[in-house]
Design an enzyme around this catalytic site. Structure first.
Site, PDB file in Angstrom:
ATOM      1  N   GLU A  16      -2.695 -10.416  -4.852  1.00 35.97           N
ATOM      2  CA  GLU A  16      -3.521 -10.016  -5.978  1.00 35.97           C
ATOM      3  C   GLU A  16      -3.688  -8.573  -6.126  1.00 35.97           C
ATOM      4  OE1 GLU A  16      -7.328 -11.929  -7.804  1.00 35.97           O
ATOM      5  OE2 GLU A  16      -7.701 -10.401  -6.604  1.00 35.97           O
ATOM      6  N   PHE A  22      -6.127   6.355  -6.561  1.00 36.86           N
ATOM      7  CA  PHE A  22      -6.004   5.779  -5.157  1.00 36.86           C
ATOM      8  C   PHE A  22      -5.926   4.033  -5.037  1.00 36.86           C
ATOM      9  CE2 PHE A  22     -10.498   5.831  -5.711  1.00 36.86           C
ATOM     10  CZ  PHE A  22     -10.995   4.685  -4.866  1.00 36.86           C
ATOM     11  N   LYS A  77       0.725  -1.209  -0.181  1.00 40.09           N
ATOM     12  CA  LYS A  77      -0.120  -0.007   0.031  1.00 40.09           C
ATOM     13  C   LYS A  77       0.742   1.242   0.005  1.00 40.09           C
ATOM     14  CE  LYS A  77      -3.397  -0.778   3.305  1.00 40.09           C
ATOM     15  NZ  LYS A  77      -4.382  -0.353   4.100  1.00 40.09           N
ATOM     16  N   VAL A 104      -6.541  -7.592   3.898  1.00 37.78           N
ATOM     17  CA  VAL A 104      -6.204  -9.064   4.104  1.00 37.78           C
ATOM     18  C   VAL A 104      -7.500  -9.813   4.304  1.00 37.78           C
ATOM     19  CG1 VAL A 104      -5.052 -10.708   5.335  1.00 37.78           C
ATOM     20  CG2 VAL A 104      -3.982  -8.597   5.140  1.00 37.78           C
ATOM     21  N   GLU A 150     -22.234  -3.881  -7.303  1.00 41.61           N
ATOM     22  CA  GLU A 150     -22.583  -5.311  -7.478  1.00 41.61           C
ATOM     23  C   GLU A 150     -22.276  -6.222  -6.531  1.00 41.61           C
ATOM     24  OE1 GLU A 150     -22.138  -9.252  -9.604  1.00 41.61           O
ATOM     25  OE2 GLU A 150     -20.716  -8.080  -8.667  1.00 41.61           O
ATOM     26  N   ALA A 184     -18.292  -2.618  -9.657  1.00 44.22           N
ATOM     27  CA  ALA A 184     -17.919  -3.814  -9.000  1.00 44.22           C
ATOM     28  C   ALA A 184     -18.214  -3.541  -7.403  1.00 44.22           C
ATOM     29  CB  ALA A 184     -16.306  -4.007  -9.062  1.00 44.22           C
ATOM     30  N   ASP A 207      -5.551 -14.789  -3.482  1.00 49.10           N
ATOM     31  CA  ASP A 207      -5.961 -13.214  -2.756  1.00 49.10           C
ATOM     32  C   ASP A 207      -6.016 -13.088  -1.245  1.00 49.10           C
ATOM     33  OD1 ASP A 207      -7.991 -14.627  -2.601  1.00 49.10           O
ATOM     34  OD2 ASP A 207      -9.292 -13.138  -3.440  1.00 49.10           O
ATOM     35  N   LYS A 248     -15.923 -10.477 -17.493  1.00 49.45           N
ATOM     36  CA  LYS A 248     -16.708 -11.887 -16.790  1.00 49.45           C
ATOM     37  C   LYS A 248     -18.298 -11.699 -17.361  1.00 49.45           C
ATOM     38  CE  LYS A 248     -14.010 -13.538 -13.202  1.00 49.45           C
ATOM     39  NZ  LYS A 248     -13.991 -14.079 -11.799  1.00 49.45           N
TER      40      LYS A 248
HETATM   41  P1  0O2 Z   1     -13.430 -10.355  -2.142  1.00 44.67           P
HETATM   42  O1  0O2 Z   1     -12.296 -10.015  -1.161  1.00 44.67           O
HETATM   43  O2  0O2 Z   1     -14.929 -10.471  -1.635  1.00 44.67           O
HETATM   44  O3  0O2 Z   1     -13.245  -9.374  -3.414  1.00 44.67           O
HETATM   45  P2  0O2 Z   1     -12.902 -17.006  -8.108  1.00 44.67           P
HETATM   46  O4  0O2 Z   1     -12.371 -16.176  -6.973  1.00 44.67           O
HETATM   47  O5  0O2 Z   1     -13.074 -18.294  -7.854  1.00 44.67           O
HETATM   48  O6  0O2 Z   1     -14.397 -16.173  -8.570  1.00 44.67           O
HETATM   49  P3  0O2 Z   1     -10.414 -16.712  -9.504  1.00 44.67           P
HETATM   50  O7  0O2 Z   1      -9.880 -16.926 -10.651  1.00 44.67           O
HETATM   51  O8  0O2 Z   1      -9.836 -17.318  -8.354  1.00 44.67           O
HETATM   52  O9  0O2 Z   1     -12.096 -16.624  -9.406  1.00 44.67           O
HETATM   53  O10 0O2 Z   1     -10.030 -14.949  -9.360  1.00 44.67           O
HETATM   54  P4  0O2 Z   1     -10.419 -14.067  -9.988  1.00 44.67           P
HETATM   55  O11 0O2 Z   1     -11.717 -14.008 -10.834  1.00 44.67           O
HETATM   56  O12 0O2 Z   1      -9.097 -13.398 -10.837  1.00 44.67           O
HETATM   57  O13 0O2 Z   1     -10.538 -12.731  -8.980  1.00 44.67           O
HETATM   58  C1  0O2 Z   1     -11.680 -13.057  -8.168  1.00 44.67           C
HETATM   59  C2  0O2 Z   1     -11.852 -11.528  -7.406  1.00 44.67           C
HETATM   60  O14 0O2 Z   1     -12.099 -10.626  -8.572  1.00 44.67           O
HETATM   61  C3  0O2 Z   1     -13.077 -11.684  -6.403  1.00 44.67           C
HETATM   62  O15 0O2 Z   1     -12.640 -11.725  -5.162  1.00 44.67           O
HETATM   63  C4  0O2 Z   1     -13.531 -10.155  -6.719  1.00 44.67           C
HETATM   64  O16 0O2 Z   1     -12.642  -9.210  -5.849  1.00 44.67           O
HETATM   65  C5  0O2 Z   1     -13.380  -9.887  -8.252  1.00 44.67           C
HETATM   66  N1  0O2 Z   1     -14.285 -10.398  -8.879  1.00 44.67           N
HETATM   67  C6  0O2 Z   1     -14.465 -11.318  -9.785  1.00 44.67           C
HETATM   68  N2  0O2 Z   1     -15.768 -11.438 -10.493  1.00 44.67           N
HETATM   69  C7  0O2 Z   1     -16.346 -10.539  -9.812  1.00 44.67           C
HETATM   70  C8  0O2 Z   1     -18.103 -10.083 -10.119  1.00 44.67           C
HETATM   71  O17 0O2 Z   1     -18.583 -10.583 -10.806  1.00 44.67           O
HETATM   72  N3  0O2 Z   1     -18.213  -9.030  -9.312  1.00 44.67           N
HETATM   73  C9  0O2 Z   1     -17.412  -8.246  -8.581  1.00 44.67           C
HETATM   74  N4  0O2 Z   1     -17.916  -7.481  -7.735  1.00 44.67           N
HETATM   75  N5  0O2 Z   1     -16.186  -8.579  -8.216  1.00 44.67           N
HETATM   76  C10 0O2 Z   1     -15.571  -9.734  -8.887  1.00 44.67           C
HETATM   77  P5  0O2 Z   1     -13.360 -12.646  -4.091  1.00 44.67           P
HETATM   78  O18 0O2 Z   1     -13.080 -13.873  -3.832  1.00 44.67           O
HETATM   79  O19 0O2 Z   1     -14.894 -12.278  -4.411  1.00 44.67           O
HETATM   80  O20 0O2 Z   1     -13.159 -11.719  -2.608  1.00 44.67           O
HETATM   81  P1  0O2 Z   2      -6.127  10.704   1.567  1.00 44.50           P
HETATM   82  O1  0O2 Z   2      -5.524  11.610   2.577  1.00 44.50           O
HETATM   83  O2  0O2 Z   2      -7.617  10.607   1.943  1.00 44.50           O
HETATM   84  O3  0O2 Z   2      -5.959  11.044   0.177  1.00 44.50           O
HETATM   85  P2  0O2 Z   2      -4.591   3.443   5.492  1.00 44.50           P
HETATM   86  O4  0O2 Z   2      -4.071   2.430   4.777  1.00 44.50           O
HETATM   87  O5  0O2 Z   2      -5.151   3.504   7.042  1.00 44.50           O
HETATM   88  O6  0O2 Z   2      -4.330   4.674   5.011  1.00 44.50           O
HETATM   89  P3  0O2 Z   2      -7.030   2.213   4.575  1.00 44.50           P
HETATM   90  O7  0O2 Z   2      -7.587   2.099   5.930  1.00 44.50           O
HETATM   91  O8  0O2 Z   2      -6.368   1.371   3.635  1.00 44.50           O
HETATM   92  O9  0O2 Z   2      -6.052   3.518   4.567  1.00 44.50           O
HETATM   93  O10 0O2 Z   2      -8.272   3.038   3.888  1.00 44.50           O
HETATM   94  P4  0O2 Z   2      -8.888   2.871   2.435  1.00 44.50           P
HETATM   95  O11 0O2 Z   2     -10.401   2.685   2.185  1.00 44.50           O
HETATM   96  O12 0O2 Z   2      -8.038   1.648   1.556  1.00 44.50           O
HETATM   97  O13 0O2 Z   2      -8.259   4.161   1.835  1.00 44.50           O
HETATM   98  C1  0O2 Z   2      -7.787   4.396   0.558  1.00 44.50           C
HETATM   99  C2  0O2 Z   2      -7.585   5.935   0.134  1.00 44.50           C
HETATM  100  O14 0O2 Z   2      -8.184   6.238  -1.263  1.00 44.50           O
HETATM  101  C3  0O2 Z   2      -7.793   7.071   0.986  1.00 44.50           C
HETATM  102  O15 0O2 Z   2      -6.863   7.727   1.272  1.00 44.50           O
HETATM  103  C4  0O2 Z   2      -9.054   7.498   0.373  1.00 44.50           C
HETATM  104  O16 0O2 Z   2      -9.274   8.758   0.952  1.00 44.50           O
HETATM  105  C5  0O2 Z   2      -8.752   7.370  -0.924  1.00 44.50           C
HETATM  106  N1  0O2 Z   2      -9.789   7.275  -1.856  1.00 44.50           N
HETATM  107  C6  0O2 Z   2     -10.294   8.283  -2.621  1.00 44.50           C
HETATM  108  N2  0O2 Z   2     -11.469   7.942  -3.192  1.00 44.50           N
HETATM  109  C7  0O2 Z   2     -11.881   6.737  -2.844  1.00 44.50           C
HETATM  110  C8  0O2 Z   2     -13.038   5.876  -2.867  1.00 44.50           C
HETATM  111  O17 0O2 Z   2     -13.891   6.224  -4.018  1.00 44.50           O
HETATM  112  N3  0O2 Z   2     -13.197   4.666  -2.372  1.00 44.50           N
HETATM  113  C9  0O2 Z   2     -12.307   4.416  -1.238  1.00 44.50           C
HETATM  114  N4  0O2 Z   2     -12.320   3.352  -0.600  1.00 44.50           N
HETATM  115  N5  0O2 Z   2     -11.045   5.210  -1.134  1.00 44.50           N
HETATM  116  C10 0O2 Z   2     -10.972   6.263  -1.718  1.00 44.50           C
HETATM  117  P5  0O2 Z   2      -5.872   7.977   2.153  1.00 44.50           P
HETATM  118  O18 0O2 Z   2      -4.602   7.347   1.656  1.00 44.50           O
HETATM  119  O19 0O2 Z   2      -6.245   7.593   3.585  1.00 44.50           O
HETATM  120  O20 0O2 Z   2      -5.423   9.556   2.142  1.00 44.50           O
END
Ligand code: 0O2
Ligand code: 0O2
Length: 223
Positions: free
Chosen positions: A139, A41, A20, A46, A154, A151, A72, A112
């Protein structure tokens, strides 16, 4: 038999934390030079023990094979503004010495069935712990803001149906995926037209190229 999840997950937590910071630093460097950053961003997580267990059952994965078969457990997500930025991010990742790409899945050009689009890269990342170095798979999902919008929503709607949407909803989600695709396409065209207009308006800048690798700061014009 108890499973020591905490010990198992520690190097994954460290990997997500380090990646990150490293990926966010790419954005900072572009911004400092007043250049368009291909990274908008970065988020990371995990996988929860609950969803790891779920996947193990679903895919018949034994604990001994978890580190190789579930790729992943460490997950990073890079959001970009334009579809073209995905290629720039890939180029940056391929050049890096601190990680190795072991697999790529292009769901941008090969959407997909659900309508999901994203570019998935599996990297091997060596993480240094007090017990020595460990190679961790992570991943990295690269997607535009429009793909992320689709995504994210959905995925949250999916919760209620556990992946099995009614046919009518499936169709409507496919339609929204198409709209997201068209949004990206239109933004790409607008960006292109603005660049062309700037060239016409100011032929002095014709010689300037844009994008990654341009070492002067004049490409602020294209931002
Ligand atoms: P999370 O953490 O809930 O996002 P599989 O995992 O069996 O479906 P594969 O081939 O192992 O497939 O991995 P793939 O397809 O490269 O990546 C899977 C991840 O892609 C998913 O993680 C999602 O984050 C994203 N993804 C794949 N298909 C879709 C979809 O139709 N809609 C959305 N919103 N995300 C998708 P996980 O496991 O769902 O975990
Ligand atoms: P800044 O000052 O907001 O630019 P951490 O690891 O604690 O720093 P964490 O818990 O991983 O952050 O939070 P997350 O949700 O992963 O944050 C991702 C960063 O992307 C944040 O910035 C958000 O402000 C920024 N961001 C911008 N647009 C979006 C969005 O649409 N969705 C999400 N989830 N995040 C977005 P920083 O790095 O905190 O700093």
């Amino acid at each position: 038999m108890g499973m020591d999840w905490e010990t198992f997950l520690d190097p994954y937590i460290q990997t997500v934390g380090e990646l990150k910071i490293k990926l966010r630093s790419i954005r900072k460097q572009f911004r400092k030079q007043n250049k368009h950053s291909p990274i908008e961003f970065v988020t990371g997580r995990v996988k929860s023990i609950e969803s790891i267990k779920e996947k193990m059952v679903l895919r018949d994965i034994r604990f001994e094979n978890l580190a190789t078969d579930l790729q992943d457990i460490a997950g990073l997500r890079i959001m970009v503004q334009f579809v073209d930025d995905v290629d720039d991010v890939l180029e940056l990742l391929r050049k890096r010495q601190d990680m190795t790409i072991v697999q790529e899945r292009d769901y941008i050009h090969h959407m997909k069935a659900s309508g999901y689009r994203s570019y998935h890269v599996i990297v091997e990342y060596p993480v240094d712990t007090i017990h020595g170095q460990k190679k961790i798979l992570a991943e990295i999902q690269i997607r535009t803001l429009a793909m992320n919008f689709w995504a994210t929503i959905e995925h949250s709607l999916n919760y209620k149906y556990q992946g099995d949407f009614p046919e009518e909803i499936k169709k409507r989600l496919e339609v929204t995926a198409k709209i997201a695709f068209e949004l990206d396409e239109e933004m790409r065209k607008i960006r292109e037209d603005i660049r062309e207009a700037q060239l016409l308006f100011d032929p002095e800048n014709r010689k300037l190229s844009d994008g990654v690798g341009n070492s002067d700061d004049t490409d602020e014009l294209y931002r």
